[in-house]
Design an enzyme around this catalytic site. Structure first.
Site, PDB file in Angstrom:
ATOM      1  N   HIS A 187      82.898  -3.987  -0.644  1.00 12.33           N
ATOM      2  CA  HIS A 187      84.031  -4.050   0.289  1.00 12.33           C
ATOM      3  C   HIS A 187      85.044  -5.098  -0.195  1.00 12.33           C
ATOM      4  CE1 HIS A 187      85.251  -4.118   4.821  1.00 12.33           C
ATOM      5  NE2 HIS A 187      85.893  -3.166   4.158  1.00 12.33           N
ATOM      6  N   ASP A 237      86.488  -5.656   7.882  1.00 15.01           N
ATOM      7  CA  ASP A 237      86.888  -4.725   8.935  1.00 15.01           C
ATOM      8  C   ASP A 237      86.832  -5.430  10.281  1.00 15.01           C
ATOM      9  OD1 ASP A 237      87.175  -2.735   7.073  1.00 15.01           O
ATOM     10  OD2 ASP A 237      85.194  -1.850   7.442  1.00 15.01           O
ATOM     11  N   HIS A 263      89.151   1.448  12.962  1.00 14.98           N
ATOM     12  CA  HIS A 263      89.038  -0.001  12.810  1.00 14.98           C
ATOM     13  C   HIS A 263      90.253  -0.479  12.013  1.00 14.98           C
ATOM     14  CE1 HIS A 263      87.362   1.499   9.003  1.00 14.98           C
ATOM     15  NE2 HIS A 263      87.768   0.354   8.473  1.00 14.98           N
ATOM     16  N   HIS A 290      91.236  -2.428   8.584  1.00 17.78           N
ATOM     17  CA  HIS A 290      90.809  -3.006   7.314  1.00 17.78           C
ATOM     18  C   HIS A 290      91.834  -4.081   6.930  1.00 17.78           C
ATOM     19  CE1 HIS A 290      89.037  -3.191   3.285  1.00 17.78           C
ATOM     20  NE2 HIS A 290      90.296  -3.289   2.843  1.00 17.78           N
TER      21      HIS A 290
END
Length: 259
Positions: free
Chosen positions: A152, A156, A231, A233
């Protein structure tokens, strides 16, 4: 018993003193013929008056009246001078007070402007969280096959679709539109030279070139691009392009944001 009375600044001398002075003055006038011309009408009135009125007495009366007139004129002139001096003093004092009030008002205005600029400077240098009252649902560098890099590249924030998304600080929008896997996204060049990214947006509220301030709404969160659910990011970067990411949590905390 005889009583004497002191003469003040505005009190005429006694009649005796004035008469004495006037006699001396009239005697001088008499030598030039002035008294004779002043007293002649009275002397010509009757022959009897000539036996009882020496002319000098009439000159004394006239002189006394003249002295009184001169004294009254002097008093009036002195009173006018004192009034003018008092007026000038009052005007000078009023001018001084007006100047002091003007200087005080100007100093207060400058102080208020300085305080306002300081408040604005602090506000513009303040950072905030991109989503109010949220939390990090997926950490930085989490490993998964969901991401092409294998980990990642941001964090998030939990956010339902349509949640308000804010600029974390002051900067200029350098990208606003479709971002491939990021869906609808925004990239902002911050005033400190770093970059922040906001991805998977349902709508975008800013355009390229626009300046933004801390806490300003720039978009609504959503579920666009490669995502498993709605969500936000969020990425912090050293440059505008993918692959320049840095730890977003450390970035926000270094700017005073509790994450």
């Amino acid at each position: 018993m005889a009583f004497t009375r002191a003469t003040g600044k505005h009190r005429r001398a006694s009649r005796t003193a004035r008469t004495t002075r006037n006699i001396a003055g009239i005697a001088t006038l008499a030598a030039s013929g002035v008294v004779a011309s002043v007293a002649s009408p009275a002397l010509a009135a009757t022959d009897d008056a000539a036996h009882h009125d020496t002319g000098l007495q009439q000159a004394v009366v006239v002189g006394d009246e003249l002295a009184g007139w001169i004294e009254a004129q002097a008093d009036a002139q002195q009173a006018a001078a004192e009034a003018a001096a008092a007026k000038a003093k009052a005007e000078a004092e009023a001018k001084r007070r007006a100047e002091e009030a003007k200087k005080k008002a100007e100093a207060e205005r400058v102080a208020k402007e300085r305080a306002a600029r300081e408040v604005e400077r602090k506000r513009l240098n303040t950072f905030v969280a991109p989503v109010d009252g949220s939390y990090v649902s997926t950490p930085y560098k989490a490993s998964s096959g969901l991401w092409s890099s294998g980990s990642h590249t941001g964090i998030d924030f939990h956010a339902a679709s349509g949640t308000s998304v804010h600029a974390v600080g002051s900067g200029t929008v350098v990208e606003a539109g479709w971002g491939g896997a990021y869906g609808n996204n925004i990239v902002i060049k911050m005033n400190d030279g770093t970059y922040t990214q906001y991805g998977h947006l349902s709508s975008i509220g800013v355009s390229v070139g626009q300046t933004v301030t801390p806490g300003q709404q720039i978009a609504l969160s959503g579920n666009t691009g490669n995502t498993t659910g709605p969500h936000l990011h969020f990425e912090a970067r050293t440059g505008p392009e993918y692959g320049t990411d840095i730890d977003p949590v450390a970035y926000l905390r270094s700017h005073g944001v509790t994450v």
